[in-house]
Design an enzyme around this catalytic site. Structure first.
Site, PDB file in Angstrom:
ATOM      1  N   HIS A  83     113.675 -18.532 -12.775  1.00  0.00           N
ATOM      2  CA  HIS A  83     113.206 -18.180 -14.123  1.00  0.00           C
ATOM      3  C   HIS A  83     114.059 -17.078 -14.749  1.00  0.00           C
ATOM      4  O   HIS A  83     114.043 -16.913 -15.967  1.00  0.00           O
ATOM      5  CB  HIS A  83     111.708 -17.873 -14.146  1.00  0.00           C
ATOM      6  CG  HIS A  83     111.290 -16.509 -13.689  1.00  0.00           C
ATOM      7  ND1 HIS A  83     110.817 -16.246 -12.424  1.00  0.00           N
ATOM      8  CD2 HIS A  83     111.258 -15.319 -14.340  1.00  0.00           C
ATOM      9  CE1 HIS A  83     110.506 -14.966 -12.310  1.00  0.00           C
ATOM     10  NE2 HIS A  83     110.768 -14.374 -13.464  1.00  0.00           N
ATOM     11  N   ASP A 220     111.540 -20.494  -6.532  1.00  0.00           N
ATOM     12  CA  ASP A 220     112.035 -19.808  -7.737  1.00  0.00           C
ATOM     13  C   ASP A 220     113.338 -19.037  -7.474  1.00  0.00           C
ATOM     14  O   ASP A 220     113.346 -17.824  -7.403  1.00  0.00           O
ATOM     15  CB  ASP A 220     110.941 -18.859  -8.243  1.00  0.00           C
ATOM     16  CG  ASP A 220     111.160 -18.421  -9.680  1.00  0.00           C
ATOM     17  OD1 ASP A 220     112.273 -18.631 -10.208  1.00  0.00           O
ATOM     18  OD2 ASP A 220     110.218 -17.866 -10.278  1.00  0.00           O
ATOM     19  N   SER A 619     111.428  -9.297 -10.909  1.00  0.00           N
ATOM     20  CA  SER A 619     111.746 -10.669 -10.583  1.00  0.00           C
ATOM     21  C   SER A 619     113.175 -10.744 -10.113  1.00  0.00           C
ATOM     22  O   SER A 619     114.068 -10.182 -10.732  1.00  0.00           O
ATOM     23  CB  SER A 619     111.556 -11.571 -11.790  1.00  0.00           C
ATOM     24  OG  SER A 619     110.233 -11.972 -11.848  1.00  0.00           O
TER      25      SER A 619
END
Ligand code: ARG
Ligand code: ASP
Length: 684
Positions: A83, A220, A619
């Site tokens: 992402h 991810d 992230s």
């Protein structure tokens, strides 16, 4: 009596709970290292952060403007989240080459895809500069003078540092509500190329259905490579650039994780508000979050409807949709967590105790003052937030504004091209109708822009107004827009809409917010000091501000509700359980189904939970074991714990990491990218 006792106990616990967690400054990690060692960490403070020799910090980067990434090979290979790389993967994708759908695996460096506009920043060093920043300031000065002093001194410090260290990017940032200032110096690399990524059906598996939730089965991750000039220093993209040789990169542990293991996260958390007054928390949970959630629901409805109808529109809006949906869902978890954990009441209780302690000191009355000033701020802040989530997100208006603001004709055309590649009129128009109708419901008539009221009167309804705007604006048609001059564009209804609404935000809300914030800045600075003196034995960490931090904890499940206990690890078995060709978010690639059927893969690890205190920006952060090896890549938090930006509760707050072994499995078995695997250092 018993009920009262339990109530007080739970309030106290919410407070003692918020004493855990923490995002610590790496240069001060020596203050934490004993505690880390007691919890299992085997390295030294110098191994974590050093300016004299290679340390773990040299393998961690700020990826783009809001994620973290880490180096995993001696040739500049970097891993971050899918992402985080998403918008770059999307930019390289078309219906013919749909890397979002099919994934992408370069077989050699020549196949890697340059990513315009993407940079990674390495922190070279940091140090405290509070005294220099505050030179000339004296307590009792008014806030405006203090702001000026901080600004002027800050610019001087930055300029001097840049001169002493050419090529570095330098910034001075406030910590602890402006009670401290630190300087950060970065080396920024601007030639970064996409090396590989799984298909979205793995990298975004579970989509927005599973986002912010456990159990999770998302692969991810995405892979990039940092390039440098022949001298290993930053250089803008050139085919002659060579893979960057990092001072340090992470070896990958294949040993796996189990409940209780020490974990450590190194990354760039964006923003937290751990020390704010209960009035500010109440506003977030009861007013701001619900209104913003409502506005985003409207836009998501319009996107969903049209994305389901056309593959082209799905690609066009995939990145936009993910980012709208992401905060939308987080706010829901946050508001819920604040309510469920009684954070506002717990803070009030704390403020009562602090106020009693503060009587007779220079902090007397500080909580009451904060309460009053927050009440004054609220209507203006609310108006600005509503503007930001309504008028400011109308795409056609933003395109018109960018067009008018850009003086260079070539750049103007380039921006227009990029806009039309990903714009779909019906989504924008339906969003306009929905959010501007909601605007009229949320903002009282006498507070709205007169332009808005007049338009409503003229057209009779927002929908008729939208019909007219989207029919008559030249920006509604690509060919007409390209024929516009900037002067004509300024008369265009899309631009007039943009400008009138923006002027209102700037004239009605901004001056008041600035004025009131000055008082709040002072109060909050004092309040921070008050809290630190009130709780002398507590270890305070500065709120996140997108500077490099260390968080540590251990692998751990949790109990989201009565009778339910979540294990801390998920496996490929769970991916197969969720697999469903009928549901977009759960439709895995056929190759993965075939692979699963061909062998014993049910226990391939996918994700794990840990108690590290993280937030947006973390992230892509490396999740590191006690020996300093990479065991995972952080990508999310659990729904019940997203209020950790405001109050960290070790009972509910968990970060979610991709197990690095799942990345290895996907790269090797699905991507067949042995070229990538052979670059890595795998250690048991
Ligand atoms: N919630 C994670 C974070 O805040 C992941 C978001 C990306 N995924 C998505 N489905 N939108 O960034
Ligand atoms: N998913 C977030 C990010 O993109 C991380 C988080 O909020 O926990 O940084």
């Amino acid at each position: 009596m018993k009920k009262l006792f339990l109530g007080v106990l739970s309030l106290l616990c919410a407070i003692c709970a918020s004493a855990d967690g923490g995002m610590w400054l790496p240069s001060l990690v020596s203050e934490r290292i004993d505690d880390m060692a007691a919890k299992g960490f085997k390295l030294t403070a110098e191994d974590v952060y050093s300016i004299n020799r290679a340390s773990l910090k040299d393998a961690v980067v700020l990826f783009g403007g809001g994620c973290t990434g880490e180096l995993i090979s001696g040739s500049g290979l970097l891993i971050t989240n899918h992402h985080c790389g998403y918008s770059h993967i999307q930019r390289h994708s078309s219906v013919e080459h749909d890397y979002l759908k099919d994934g992408f695996w370069s077989k050699n460096t020549a196949e890697e895809l340059p990513c315009e506009g993407l940079s990674v920043s390495f922190l070279e060093y940091m140090r405290e500069v509070t005294a220099e920043v505050l030179e000339g300031w004296e307590p009792g000065m008014d806030e405006a003078s203090r702001e000026d002093i901080v600004k002027v001194n800050g610019e001087k410090i930055v300029a001097a540092e840049k001169e002493a260290h050419p090529g570095l990017k330098v910034s001075v940032e406030p910590l602890f509500m402006g009670n401290q200032y630190f300087l950060f110096a970065y080396r920024v690399y601007t030639d970064v190329r996409l090396v590989g990524c799984p298909p979205s059906s793995i990298g975004k598996f579970g989509g927005d259905t599973d986002n912010w939730m456990w159990p999770r089965h998302t692969g991810d991750f995405s892979l990039f490579r940092v390039y440098a000039g022949a001298d290993n220093l930053p250089a803008d993209y050139s085919p002659d650039n060579v893979p960057f040789k990092p001072r340090k990169f992470f070896p990958i542990s294949t040993a796996g994780v189990k409940e209780g293991d020490f974990t450590f996260i190194y990354g760039f958390p964006g923003s937290t508000q751990e020390y704010i007054h209960s009035a500010a928390v109440r506003y977030i949970a009861e007013k701001s979050d619900p209104a913003k959630i409502g506005l985003r629901s409207l836009r998501l409805d319009a996107q969903k409807k049209h994305m389901a109808r056309s593959q082209k529109v799905r690609i066009q809006y995939s990145a936009k949709n993910a980012s709208v949906a992401n905060a939308w869902k987080k706010w829901q978890g946050e508001a819920l967590g604040i309510r469920r954990n009684g954070v506002v009441d717990a803070k009030r209780e704390y403020e009562k105790r602090l106020s009693a302690w503060a009587a007779g000191t220079r902090f007397e009355g500080i909580c009451d003052s904060l309460e009053r000033v927050y009440a004054e701020l609220e209507p203006y802040k609310f108006a600005l937030e509503i503007y930001n989530e309504s008028a400011a997100v109308v795409e056609i208006a933003r395109a018109a504004a960018a067009f008018v603001a850009e003086e260079d004709a070539a750049k103007r055309e380039k921006a227009l091209k990029a806009f039309y590649k990903d714009w779909y009129l019906p989504i924008d128009k339906e969003s306009f109708e929905a959010v501007m109708t909601r605007f009229s419901e949320l903002i009282a008539e006498d507070q709205r822009p007169s332009y808005f009221n007049e338009s409503l009167q003229l057209y009779g309804s927002v929908n008729v107004w939208a019909d007219s705007l989207f029919r008559s604006s030249a920006f509604a048609s690509e060919s007409k827009a390209f024929a516009l001059s900037p002067e004509q564009a300024e008369q265009d209804p899309a631009y007039v809409f943009y400008k009138s609404m923006r002027d209102w935000a700037q004239e009605y809300a901004m001056p008041q917010i600035r004025r009131i914030n000055r008082r709040l800045d002072l109060l909050n600075r004092e309040y921070m000091q008050a809290q630190m003196s009130f709780e002398k034995d507590k270890n305070f960490f500065p709120d996140a501000n997108l500077t490099l931090r260390v968080a540590y904890g251990n692998v751990k499940g949790y109990e989201p509700s009565d009778g339910v206990r979540y294990k801390p690890v998920s496996t490929l078995k769970g991916v197969m359980e969720k697999d469903n060709p009928e549901i977009f978010d759960y439709n895995i690639p056929q190759e993965l189904r075939d692979l699963y059927a061909s062998g014993d893969y049910s226990q391939v690890p996918v994700c794990f939970l840990a108690t590290n205190h993280t937030t947006g920006g973390n992230s892509g952060s490396p999740v590191i074991n006690a020996e300093g090896k990479l065991i995972g890549v952080n990508f999310d938090r659990v729904w019940e714990g997203t209020m950790s930006d405001i109050a960290f509760d070790p009972y509910f707050c968990r970060n979610i990491a991709l197990d690095i072994r799942y990345a290895l499995f996907i790269i090797k078995e699905l991507g067949k990218a042995d070229n990538i695997i052979s670059e890595l250092v795998l250690e048991p």
